[in-house]
Design an enzyme around this catalytic site. Structure first.
Site, PDB file in Angstrom:
ATOM      1  N   SER A 189       0.847  -1.185   0.000  1.00  0.00           N
ATOM      2  CA  SER A 189       0.000   0.000   0.000  1.00  0.00           C
ATOM      3  C   SER A 189       0.889   1.243   0.000  1.00  0.00           C
ATOM      4  O   SER A 189       1.703   1.410  -0.906  1.00  0.00           O
ATOM      5  CB  SER A 189      -0.963  -0.027   1.201  1.00  0.00           C
ATOM      6  OG  SER A 189      -1.950   0.965   1.069  1.00  0.00           O
ATOM      7  N   ASP A 257     -16.324 -15.576 -14.192  1.00  0.00           N
ATOM      8  CA  ASP A 257     -15.541 -16.523 -13.395  1.00  0.00           C
ATOM      9  C   ASP A 257     -14.872 -17.586 -14.256  1.00  0.00           C
ATOM     10  O   ASP A 257     -13.707 -17.934 -14.056  1.00  0.00           O
ATOM     11  CB  ASP A 257     -16.469 -17.179 -12.352  1.00  0.00           C
ATOM     12  CG  ASP A 257     -15.752 -18.198 -11.481  1.00  0.00           C
ATOM     13  OD1 ASP A 257     -14.522 -18.348 -11.601  1.00  0.00           O
ATOM     14  OD2 ASP A 257     -16.417 -18.856 -10.660  1.00  0.00           O
ATOM     15  N   ASP A 260     -11.157 -18.094 -17.362  1.00  0.00           N
ATOM     16  CA  ASP A 260      -9.817 -18.673 -17.293  1.00  0.00           C
ATOM     17  C   ASP A 260      -9.846 -20.197 -17.348  1.00  0.00           C
ATOM     18  O   ASP A 260      -8.826 -20.852 -17.142  1.00  0.00           O
ATOM     19  CB  ASP A 260      -9.088 -18.212 -16.028  1.00  0.00           C
ATOM     20  CG  ASP A 260      -9.843 -18.584 -14.752  1.00  0.00           C
ATOM     21  OD1 ASP A 260     -10.966 -19.136 -14.845  1.00  0.00           O
ATOM     22  OD2 ASP A 260      -9.312 -18.305 -13.653  1.00  0.00           O
ATOM     23  N   ASP A 264     -14.111 -21.073  -9.992  1.00  0.00           N
ATOM     24  CA  ASP A 264     -13.590 -21.146  -8.627  1.00  0.00           C
ATOM     25  C   ASP A 264     -14.017 -19.959  -7.776  1.00  0.00           C
ATOM     26  O   ASP A 264     -13.448 -19.719  -6.715  1.00  0.00           O
ATOM     27  CB  ASP A 264     -12.063 -21.234  -8.643  1.00  0.00           C
ATOM     28  CG  ASP A 264     -11.401 -20.091  -9.418  1.00  0.00           C
ATOM     29  OD1 ASP A 264     -12.138 -19.229  -9.925  1.00  0.00           O
ATOM     30  OD2 ASP A 264     -10.165 -20.082  -9.513  1.00  0.00           O
ATOM     31  N   VAL A 266     -13.675 -16.821  -8.525  1.00  0.00           N
ATOM     32  CA  VAL A 266     -12.690 -15.755  -8.667  1.00  0.00           C
ATOM     33  C   VAL A 266     -12.585 -15.368 -10.143  1.00  0.00           C
ATOM     34  O   VAL A 266     -12.614 -16.245 -11.016  1.00  0.00           O
ATOM     35  CB  VAL A 266     -11.306 -16.215  -8.147  1.00  0.00           C
ATOM     36  CG1 VAL A 266     -10.209 -15.261  -8.558  1.00  0.00           C
ATOM     37  CG2 VAL A 266     -11.338 -16.360  -6.625  1.00  0.00           C
ATOM     38  N   ASP A 400      -8.573  -5.660  -5.585  1.00  0.00           N
ATOM     39  CA  ASP A 400      -8.298  -4.570  -4.649  1.00  0.00           C
ATOM     40  C   ASP A 400      -9.322  -3.454  -4.819  1.00  0.00           C
ATOM     41  O   ASP A 400      -9.446  -2.878  -5.896  1.00  0.00           O
ATOM     42  CB  ASP A 400      -6.884  -4.028  -4.914  1.00  0.00           C
ATOM     43  CG  ASP A 400      -6.372  -3.109  -3.817  1.00  0.00           C
ATOM     44  OD1 ASP A 400      -7.192  -2.501  -3.111  1.00  0.00           O
ATOM     45  OD2 ASP A 400      -5.142  -2.992  -3.685  1.00  0.00           O
ATOM     46  N   HIS A 439      -6.940  -5.845  -0.931  1.00  0.00           N
ATOM     47  CA  HIS A 439      -5.863  -4.876  -0.721  1.00  0.00           C
ATOM     48  C   HIS A 439      -4.820  -5.440   0.235  1.00  0.00           C
ATOM     49  O   HIS A 439      -5.062  -5.547   1.437  1.00  0.00           O
ATOM     50  CB  HIS A 439      -6.415  -3.565  -0.177  1.00  0.00           C
ATOM     51  CG  HIS A 439      -5.378  -2.493  -0.057  1.00  0.00           C
ATOM     52  ND1 HIS A 439      -4.699  -2.009  -1.153  1.00  0.00           N
ATOM     53  CD2 HIS A 439      -4.875  -1.825   1.018  1.00  0.00           C
ATOM     54  CE1 HIS A 439      -3.836  -1.086  -0.760  1.00  0.00           C
ATOM     55  NE2 HIS A 439      -3.923  -0.970   0.550  1.00  0.00           N
TER      56      HIS A 439
END
Length: 510
Positions: A189, A257, A260, A264, A266, A400, A439
């Site tokens: 950060s 999702d 890719d 999952d 994500v 993030d 983050h």
């Protein structure tokens, strides 16, 4: 060939230094009388391993526990540095009493926090490092220190970290009778921004730098967060409630999702996600399960990149997959608070300034003119750092909600171009993007990894990080591992074996 020979020679010298027996350290208390220019040693105290609770000075972050478990005994040195007439930079240096690894690791800060990063120092100490941290020249978590104190802004922007680094190395030498063999930076950060600033401005300070989720574009991120908040303050009907945020996130996963090749929970590479919030627009009166037109506009605002009116640089928006970190006022609360402080105390020097007075095209330009590169870390020329053998690992979570991952990608591409292209940069600078990570950690994707070991192997053994395994834990049990790949490569499932095991993935160019 000359570069290869030079690198091999440097590694041989480092190995020889490691094998050389160390003399017994000086008495810790003797460091209290150490004389250095513009430096006052305020504490030199031996600390035993075990429970440790630092007392003032320096201040501990409000609301945070200060009690730590320390793995090894150390010499604790506190000092105040005054490189300018208005500077009062507090630093601490911790020196292992025994089994020093002959290396130095400094650790970074977060947001505008004027605190010593004790937990990060304890982690570095446990690995055998002499370690240091600074409060960047002020106490507290806001930027109110900047009012009427331009030298303190310089301290926060870059001077405190550099001065801490120089002084810490003197203290290390005074205690051990030898300088650190290698020096590392580790921060995320604001700490990532600090690391990038060191590479750009003081390339000889560190041999290796870890820069996580760096706030390169400090003024740009502040402007993005405040611009959205200003809009939502004026248009309450455009705000997103927690259920609406959940609705958007679920729709993003449904749309992106599997892009890719793995379902999952994500988004693997959100740049490939073509989700449009308009698909959730209300068709009837059931507004609980759809978005009003004003809310659709808010989602689009949060994702949208903006162009700097003067320099034309891209000011990144948030990415699909970051939704669970959004608030009813847009970006994360920390991003909004930091942005408000930037404009209130640094840009306008007016404690009464409020976001309803914000104008993106005018105030962003003014913010950059006031900053003049003091806090922003946008200089793409890393050649001096690379030329002396420095290694830089940058990482960022794709989800993030506080500092856009687009900042990392944009800077990386500019810096690589300045170095002469990927083939010239790859031996010294690599970026790792973490799908599903928030983050500096958190999120639904694998978010725990050991960047320090990866950097050590690169600097000390010439072993470049081709993949770094990250893990995710649920209730304390690791339930997924996945490789993080050097950007722009992505992790691709081999087609066999569990998709929760990193061994079944390879890193490939998209």
């Amino acid at each position: 060939m000359k570069q290869i020979v030079a690198a091999a020679g440097a590694l041989a010298l480092a190995a020889a230094a490691l094998e050389r027996p160390l003399a017994a350290p000086a008495p810790c208390a003797s460091l209290a009388s150490l004389a250095l220019p513009n430096v006052t040693i305020t504490l030199a105290q031996s600390i035993d391993a075990g429970a440790f609770e630092p007392a003032s000075p320096p201040p501990v972050q409000p609301g945070a526990t200060s009690r730590l478990q320390i793995a090894r005994a150390f010499c604790r040195v506190a000092a105040t540095l005054r490189p300018s007439i208005d500077s009062a930079i507090r630093v601490e240096v911790w020196l292992p009493t025994t089994n020093w690894n002959q290396k130095f690791q400094a650790v970074g800060n977060g947001a505008f926090n004027g605190t010593i990063a004790y937990p990060a120092m304890a982690t570095a100490l446990a690995r055998g490092y002499a370690t240091a941290s600074t409060d960047t020249g002020h106490a507290g978590a806001s930027a109110s220190f900047a009012l009427g104190h331009p030298e303190k802004v310089v301290d926060f922007g870059w001077r405190a970290v550099h001065e801490m680094t120089v002084v810490s190395k003197h203290i290390v030498r005074a205690y051990y009778g030898d300088a650190p063999r290698l020096s590392y930076w580790n921060g995320c950060s604001a700490g990532g921004r600090q690391g990038m600033k060191e590479a750009q401005r003081f390339p000889a300070d560190y041999d290796g730098i870890i820069a996580g989720a760096p706030g390169h574009d400090w003024t740009g991120r502040a402007a993005q967060a405040i611009d959205v908040a200003s809009h939502l303050q004026r248009h309450e009907q455009a705000r997103l409630s927690p259920p609406h945020i959940q609705l958007v996130h679920a729709a993003v996963l449904n749309a992106c999702d599997g892009l890719d090749g793995v379902k999952d929970g994500v988004v693997g590479d959100p740049r490939q996600c073509r989700f449009d919030a308009g698909a959730l627009g209300c068709k009837g009166n059931d507004e609980a399960s759809c978005l009003r037109p004003a809310q659709v506009d808010t989602v689009r605002r949060l994702y949208a990149a903006r162009e700097h009116p003067k320099t034309k640089r891209s000011i990144a928006g948030l990415f699909p997959g970051s939704e669970l970190g959004w608030t009813d006022m847009g970006w994360s609360a920390s991003a909004r608070s930091t942005g408000l402080d930037q404009f209130r105390f640094i840009v306008f020097q007016d404690p009464t300034w409020a976001i309803d007075r914000f104008s993106f095209p005018i105030d962003l330009v003014r913010a950059d003119e006031v900053d003049e590169g003091t806090i922003n870390a946008l200089e793409p020329n890393l050649q001096p750092f690379v030329a002396r053998g420095g290694k830089l690992i940058q990482y960022h979570g794709w989800s993030d909600p506080q500092i856009s991952p687009g900042n990392s990608v944009d800077y990386y591409e500019r810096a690589v171009a300045a170095l002469g292209g990927p083939s010239k940069a790859d031996g010294s600078y690599r970026l790792f993007m973490a799908p599903g990570m928030g983050h500096c950690g958190g999120g639904n994707g694998p978010n725990s990894f050991d960047m320090v070991t990866a950097l050590e192997q690169w600097v000390e053994s010439g072993q470049a990080p081709d993949r770094i395994v990250a893990s995710r834990s649920t209730r304390g049990v690791v339930d997924r591992t996945r490789p993080l790949c050097p950007f722009p490569q992505v992790a691709v499932h081999t087609g066999s074996g569990s998709t929760d095991e990193a061994a079944n993935f390879v890193c490939k160019a998209p």
